[in-house]
Design an enzyme around this catalytic site. Structure first.
Site, PDB file in Angstrom:
ATOM      1  N   LYS A  11       0.971  -0.836  -0.032  1.00  0.00           N
ATOM      2  CA  LYS A  11       0.332   0.173  -0.079  1.00  0.00           C
ATOM      3  C   LYS A  11       0.637   0.993   0.288  1.00  0.00           C
ATOM      4  CE  LYS A  11      -3.679  -2.887   2.170  1.00  0.00           C
ATOM      5  NZ  LYS A  11      -4.722  -2.836   2.779  1.00  0.00           N
ATOM      6  N   HIS A  94      -8.418  -3.103  -6.402  1.00  0.00           N
ATOM      7  CA  HIS A  94      -7.729  -3.653  -5.184  1.00  0.00           C
ATOM      8  C   HIS A  94      -8.857  -2.172  -4.111  1.00  0.00           C
ATOM      9  CE1 HIS A  94      -7.546  -2.744  -0.823  1.00  0.00           C
ATOM     10  NE2 HIS A  94      -6.585  -4.240  -0.657  1.00  0.00           N
ATOM     11  N   GLY A 172      -7.038  -5.229   6.783  1.00  0.00           N
ATOM     12  CA  GLY A 172      -7.277  -4.264   7.887  1.00  0.00           C
ATOM     13  C   GLY A 172      -7.554  -4.276   8.525  1.00  0.00           C
ATOM     14  N   SER A 212      -6.237  -9.235   6.338  1.00  0.00           N
ATOM     15  CA  SER A 212      -5.715  -9.663   7.588  1.00  0.00           C
ATOM     16  C   SER A 212      -5.119 -10.839   7.913  1.00  0.00           C
ATOM     17  CB  SER A 212      -6.620  -9.771   8.800  1.00  0.00           C
ATOM     18  OG  SER A 212      -7.132  -8.125   8.697  1.00  0.00           O
TER      19      SER A 212
END
Ligand code: PGA
Length: 250
Positions: A11, A94, A172, A212
């Site tokens: 990112k 994304h 996240g 995650s």
């Protein structure tokens, strides 16, 4: 047999010095990987990451690609520029691009068409929000996104595209989909690919889980038959964690 692929999605993290440090620490830890290993870095790190990974088993990717070859597209980066910098892979669509930057199934499709035309290995992201999952719309949403992304793409090209199933609610947040939830939805996505392209392509196409995924849960997810790897955000920013995820993909 599908070869698993673990891709780090950095990112908007890591300047040049941090990129150098992370890649140097990572390379020896993943050199015996049984899966494809990719790091998708910020545009400004691509050339450096490509230089640092030269001759290694770690490949470099970008996090977006322009749909046009060149021209008046402020803020975009072309395929030729990415290639010159050393990117082989590219993440497309994304959920953060969809949520914050107006990316749609149509623009995702245009970027995918361009990435294929220019010889990239694309990683196309799909996945539902929490509301959509709770509303029973997971399959409809994933189907719409897959059908939209692959519009006009032939079977020969489609089989080499990597799909990343990333439930938005798991990104996240520390909230991973359970192994079974991830496996079930990925199996469903594979059935959509089969509807579009037939069984040979569906059996060949690699579908990752993302959201995650980390050093603790990677082994469980990777043990699922439909899951062919992972797109790793937070856990890709630490060499030790990322290498444990890589080792889980055999
Ligand atoms: P996360 O991100 O692993 O930090 O949840 C995954 C992704 O967004 O690709």
């Amino acid at each position: 047999m599908r070869k698993p692929i673990i891709a780090g999605n950095w990112k908007m993290n890591k300047n040049a010095a941090e990129c150098r440090e992370l890649v140097k620490e990572l390379l020896p830890k993943v050199k015996d990987a049984k899966c494809d290993v990719v790091i998708c870095v910020p545009f400004t790190d691509i050339a450096l990451a490509a230089e640092l990974t030269k001759g290694s088993n770690v490949k470099v990717g970008a996090q977006n690609i322009a749909w046009a070859d060149s021209g008046a597209f402020t803020g975009e980066i072309s395929a030729a520029m990415l290639k010159e910098a050393g990117a082989e892979y590219v993440i497309i669509g994304h959920s953060e691009r969809r949520a914050y930057f107006g990316e749609t199934d149509k623009s995702v499709n245009a970027r995918l068409v361009q990435a294929i035309k220019c010889g990239f290995k694309p990683i196309v992201c799909v996945g539902e929000t929490l509301d959509e999952r709770e509303g029973g719309k997971t399959e409809t949403v994933c189907k719409t996104q897959v059908v939209g992304a692959f519009d006009g793409i032939d079977a020969g090209a489609a089989k080499d595209v990597v799909i990343a199933y990333e439930p938005v609610w798991a990104i996240g947040t520390g909230k991973t989909a359970t192994d079974e939830q991830a496996n079930e939805t990925i199996g469903y996505i594979r059935s959509v690919v089969e509807e579009l392209y037939g069984k040979t392509v569906a059996d060949a196409i690699r579908i990752q889980y993302g959201g995650s995924m980390n050093a603790k849960n990677a082994a469980g997810l990777m043990a699922q038959p439909e899951i062919d790897g992972g797109l790793i955000g937070g856990a890709s920013l630490k060499a030790e964690d990322f290498s444990i995820v890589v080792a889980a993909a055999k």
